[in-house]
Design a protein around this motif. Structure first.
Motif: not given
Length: 86
Positions: A37-48
């Motif tokens: 999902r694109g709406d969850r990807a932003v947080n995952r990219i920035l945190s991981e």
């Protein structure tokens, strides 16, 4: 001391395509994570902060171009856009 595996986050909503990419890259020695999902990807990219993001353009929740724009200022890694869009 063993080398740390490079991490790749695959942001792709097609499970078959994501699975093929994952299988190949794991065989090449990469640690793979996936997000459909694109709406969850932003947080995952920035945190991981993976070494590479393979990003589809057509995603549920938020399109890939918006994801790319949203993370670009805070994510120093590479983003590879992979899409079936014409």
């Amino acid at each position: 001391m063993a080398d740390k595996k490079r991490t790749i986050l695959i942001v792709e909503d097609d499970p078959a395509l994501s699975g093929l990419i994952r299988e190949y890259l794991e065989g090449q020695g990469y640690a793979i994570r996936t997000e459909p999902r694109g709406d969850r990807a932003v947080n995952r990219i920035l945190s991981e902060s993976p070494d590479l993001v393979i990003l589809d353009l057509m995603l549920p929740g938020k399109d890939g171009l918006s994801v790319c724009r949203d993370v670009r200022a805070g994510y120093p890694g590479l983003i590879l856009i992979l899409t079936a869009r014409e």
